[in-house]
Design an enzyme around this catalytic site. Structure first.
Site, PDB file in Angstrom:
ATOM      1  N   GLU A 188       0.817  -1.205   0.000  1.00  0.00           N
ATOM      2  CA  GLU A 188       0.000   0.000   0.000  1.00  0.00           C
ATOM      3  C   GLU A 188       0.858   1.265   0.000  1.00  0.00           C
ATOM      4  OE1 GLU A 188      -3.045  -0.676   2.961  1.00  0.00           O
ATOM      5  OE2 GLU A 188      -3.462  -2.646   2.094  1.00  0.00           O
ATOM      6  N   HIS A 393     -16.766 -12.158   5.458  1.00  0.00           N
ATOM      7  CA  HIS A 393     -15.518 -11.442   5.756  1.00  0.00           C
ATOM      8  C   HIS A 393     -14.706 -12.222   6.781  1.00  0.00           C
ATOM      9  CE1 HIS A 393     -13.182  -7.861   7.494  1.00  0.00           C
ATOM     10  NE2 HIS A 393     -12.716  -8.097   6.295  1.00  0.00           N
ATOM     11  N   HIS A 394     -13.453 -12.513   6.431  1.00  0.00           N
ATOM     12  CA  HIS A 394     -12.529 -13.189   7.345  1.00  0.00           C
ATOM     13  C   HIS A 394     -11.306 -12.301   7.522  1.00  0.00           C
ATOM     14  CE1 HIS A 394     -14.115 -17.380   5.755  1.00  0.00           C
ATOM     15  NE2 HIS A 394     -15.025 -16.728   6.468  1.00  0.00           N
ATOM     16  N   GLU A 395     -11.258 -11.529   8.569  1.00  0.00           N
ATOM     17  CA  GLU A 395     -10.051 -10.730   8.861  1.00  0.00           C
ATOM     18  C   GLU A 395      -9.167 -11.558   9.786  1.00  0.00           C
ATOM     19  OE1 GLU A 395      -8.543  -7.603   7.951  1.00  0.00           O
ATOM     20  OE2 GLU A 395      -7.064  -8.797   9.048  1.00  0.00           O
ATOM     21  N   HIS A 473      -7.742  -9.229   0.669  1.00  0.00           N
ATOM     22  CA  HIS A 473      -7.100  -7.949   1.023  1.00  0.00           C
ATOM     23  C   HIS A 473      -5.777  -8.272   1.721  1.00  0.00           C
ATOM     24  CE1 HIS A 473     -10.270  -4.707   0.378  1.00  0.00           C
ATOM     25  NE2 HIS A 473     -10.624  -5.772  -0.311  1.00  0.00           N
ATOM     26  N   GLU A 474      -4.865  -7.305   1.669  1.00  0.00           N
ATOM     27  CA  GLU A 474      -3.483  -7.563   2.116  1.00  0.00           C
ATOM     28  C   GLU A 474      -3.017  -8.893   1.525  1.00  0.00           C
ATOM     29  OE1 GLU A 474      -5.701  -4.939   3.898  1.00  0.00           O
ATOM     30  OE2 GLU A 474      -5.971  -6.900   4.801  1.00  0.00           O
ATOM     31  N   GLU A 492      -7.080  -6.652  -3.038  1.00  0.00           N
ATOM     32  CA  GLU A 492      -6.794  -5.237  -2.833  1.00  0.00           C
ATOM     33  C   GLU A 492      -5.362  -5.038  -3.332  1.00  0.00           C
ATOM     34  OE1 GLU A 492      -7.481  -2.111   0.713  1.00  0.00           O
ATOM     35  OE2 GLU A 492      -6.225  -3.821   1.185  1.00  0.00           O
ATOM     36  N   GLU A 498     -10.118   3.406   0.501  1.00  0.00           N
ATOM     37  CA  GLU A 498     -10.082   3.653   1.948  1.00  0.00           C
ATOM     38  C   GLU A 498      -9.081   4.759   2.305  1.00  0.00           C
ATOM     39  OE1 GLU A 498      -9.165  -0.273   3.398  1.00  0.00           O
ATOM     40  OE2 GLU A 498      -7.045  -0.078   2.970  1.00  0.00           O
TER      41      GLU A 498
END
Ligand code: NOJ
Ligand code: CA
Length: 696
Positions: A188, A393-395, A473-474, A492, A498
């Protein structure tokens, strides 16, 4: 740019005056002999493989008879064996050619042509270990891919790679667009624009405009069971070395012999739009679809979500008075989705595990346990009754092993609830992924190291068993694996929308950078459509409203967020028609114009209709370009529904919301002037006559 002009000039003169191979210390000791050569189908691109007097191998790339990459080293360093570098001999060469067209289940194009010539050289050590490796080149009309094969042999059974000697030595100076590797914020970072010799260690995709004007993108394809490649400056001018992401206290790559590395890709074009097409070599170099017919369960589409209010700090992921993922909130988003025929609703913070400090710590996360204020059964019933599905969603907070331990039950849970897509997350600093081995030993890994490359693959293949798709993401960067695993729909992997909420906002040129860098690697979950143009602490977002619409066409992803809140869309109703209608799956894509980091205009044809959509985005400058509508069908009059920057629109002022909406008849061959405000954009739907009578 970073270098005082006289020095840059001196460097340029030196580089041009001396034949490329003479700058190379490969050739200082001995003459370099070309031992194999191949050309692309149209003959414009040629690769030569050479050995110098010490038996060191190199390859070079020419285009139209001019050097593009000078002699560039090939070889490996190992942690437990001598390097493969000197004393190589040519042990054989084979050739092949392919011209075939394959179908994408979803994408920017319905079909993709794979037309290439292949050359494989076998290189064998003449001394000591007598090891043999293969190097396979595939030459397309718009680029080259090559990979190594390390066969199993008496002196090479287990391969522990410390690094590659692989070089990319540009034969002339140029400008690079790149982002730094190995810094804490992973992928990022904003793109930097520097001379080639001002690049530090870069992530790929790295895009280069050579002094001659030729555009090149360096990347890799089919990153499987191997470490991600970055690009490190070498001591030669304009030259880079493949820099493999380290393993945790281990070789960068450790495998049994008998495998091929990922493809190193060199996309080549006359201009920036050409690079966008050339990036398809990356898909061609990946294995075909391994999941069979996925049409029943992999569904491109848009989604809204309990999300932006968290990103702006109004709601929390964790339980408490500000908890976003409550039954009542989610029902409101379901209502909004149903009313606007948006098929998905993402819910973040729905599960147990967010209450502590989740950044870099996902040890409490349970992906089959909703919080008590989120009535999963009721929400699912309500969504189904409205024809809407949830997006899971799995963070993980970077606790990858903890996630590994629950993959099956997490995806079984999603499948049982009709959740077709799960967004995953690995929020922790680069190099801080938590891995715990079966013996309880803990390690810290890089997001792009071999272990994580394999972790992401485990997630995607486990999800496929349960007919679930993934939006990482990440992530590890996209190397075209969507061809092999079409349920790996998006990532992402860069600075998305964001950042527009936070203090360090994306500059207006960001999307025009992305289009010719990261997006050459694959779809990005950018989360466009923040029509309020307001971020956290009521900060202004440096974009015009029309640009928010244009991003739906410019930034391709099969799963795309309608990222703002229902309240914001209610306040900007002139955006909703386009957002409702813009598809996420296309049969054709044309890049009509563009310059890296300045502007880009893309037209795409909707799948299942004759409509075309156009998106144009610029940078901080006002700009007008003209485009010819030669992509439309002849003999038909289309209605162009135009959303353009209105009078005085400017990303720096309160006129950022000024947007003019108009319609006009157009036909094939017409020329449209696309005027972009500072920080602006333009979106157009071309409604085909037949589609007008159909009810959508
Ligand atoms: C970072 C992701 O990019 C963002 O979309 C997500 O909401 C948070 N992590 C939490 O998972
Ligand atoms: Ca992120």
């Amino acid at each position: 740019m970073n270098r005082p002009a006289p020095l840059a000039l001196a460097l340029a003169v030196t580089t041009l005056a001396v034949p490329a191979s003479a700058q190379d210390d490969l050739s200082n000791k001995a003459t370099t002999n070309v031992v194999a050569k191949a050309s692309s189908p149209n003959g414009r691109i040629t690769v030569t493989v050479a050995l110098d007097g010490e038996g060191r191998a190199s390859y070079a790339v020419q285009r139209d008879g001019k050097p593009l990459l000078a002699d560039s080293r090939l070889g490996f360093l190992f942690t437990d064996a001598p390097k493969i570098d000197r004393a190589l001999t040519l042990a054989g060469q084979t050739r092949d050619k392919v011209d075939t067209t394959w179908t994408q289940p979803w994408g920017e194009w319905a079909t993709i042509r794979d037309n290439h010539n292949e050359l494989t050289v076998k290189l064998r050590e003449s001394k000591s270990l007598k090891r043999e490796i293969g190097v396979t080149f595939r030459l397309f009309d718009d680029g080259v891919g090559f990979r190594y094969t390390l066969p199993k042999q008496p002196n090479m059974t287990r391969v522990n790679i410390a690094g590659e000697l692989t070089e990319f030595a540009f034969a002339e100076p140029g400008t690079a667009w790149w982002k730094p590797a190995y810094l804490w914020n992973r992928e990022e970072y904003l793109y930097r624009k520097t001379p080639l010799d001002g690049v530090g260690t870069a992530q790929t995709v790295m895009t280069v405009k050579l002094a001659s004007g030729t555009h090149v993108a360096l990347h890799e394809a089919a990153l499987v069971d191997y470490a991600g490649m970055n690009l490190r400056r070498s001591d030669r001018p304009n030259a880079f070395i493949a820099d493999l992401t380290p393993g945790s206290g281990a070789p960068a790559v450790s495998r049994d012999a008998g495998f091929s590395t990922p493809w190193r890709t060199i996309a080549i074009a006359d201009d920036a739009p050409g690079l966008y097409y050339a990036s398809r070599i990356g898909l061609n170099l990946n294995e075909p679809n391994k999941l069979g017919d996925t049409s029943a369960w992999i569904k491109p589409g848009k989604f809204v979500g309990v999300w932006w209010n968290m990103i702006t700090g109004h709601w929390s992921w964790a339980r408490g008075p500000e908890h976003g993922a409550t039954t009542a909130n989610v029902k409101r988003y379901i209502d909004f989705a149903a009313a606007n025929r948006i098929p998905g609703v993402l819910v973040e913070g729905w599960n147990v595990g967010w209450d502590g400090d989740w950044f870099g710590n996902g040890k409490e996360m349970q992906f089959d346990r909703p919080t008590e204020d989120f009535d999963a059964a009721e929400v699912q019933r309500y969504a189904a009754s409205k024809g809407v599905h949830l997006i899971g969603h799995h963070e993980t907070g970077g606790s990858a092993s903890h996630y590994d331990g629950q993959l099956d039950r997490a995806f079984a849970y999603a499948q049982a609830r009709g959740i077709p897509v799960v967004k995953t997350g690995y929020v922790t600093d680069a190099g801080e992924i938590e891995r715990t081995d079966a013996d309880g030993r803990q390690h810290r890994e890089w997001h792009e190291g071999q272990w994580m490359v394999n972790h992401y693959a485990r997630v995607v293949t486990t999800a496929a068993k349960y007919k679930v798709s993934i939006d990482s993401h990440e992530p590890v960067k996209d190397t075209g694996l969507r061809r092999t695993y079409p349920n790996w729909m998006a990532r992402e992997g860069g600075r998305g929308m964001e950042y527009m909420s936070w203090e360090s906002k994306n500059p207006p040129e960001h999307e025009a950078n992305l289009a010719f860098t990261q997006l050459l690697g694959g779809p990005m979950d950018f989360t466009p459509g923040i029509v309020s143009l307001k971020g956290s602490k009521n900060s202004d977002i440096p974009s015009t409203l029309a640009k928010q619409l244009a991003n739906y066409v410019v930034i391709y992803s099969p799963v795309v967020m309608v990222a703002d809140t229902p309240e914001a869309y209610a306040q900007h109703p002139n955006t909703l028609k386009f957002i409702r209608e813009v598809p996420t799956d296309w049969t054709d894509t044309r890049v009509l114009n563009g310059e890296v980091g300045d502007y880009v205009t893309i037209a795409r044809k909707a799948k299942g209709s004759n409509d075309w959509f156009l998106g144009a985005v610029g940078d901080e400058e006002a700009r007008s370009t003209s485009v010819t509508l030669d992509f439309l069908d002849a003999g038909k009059t289309y209605t162009a529904e135009i959303y353009r920057d209105g009078p005085g629109a400017d990303y720096r002022t309160n006129a950022r919301h000024a947007m003019a909406v108009e319609t006009r008849p157009v036909t094939k061959g017409d020329t449209l002037t696309i005027a972009l405000a500072p920080g602006g954009g333009q979106a157009i739907r071309f409604v085909a006559p037949a589609a007008k009578v159909r009810r959508r």
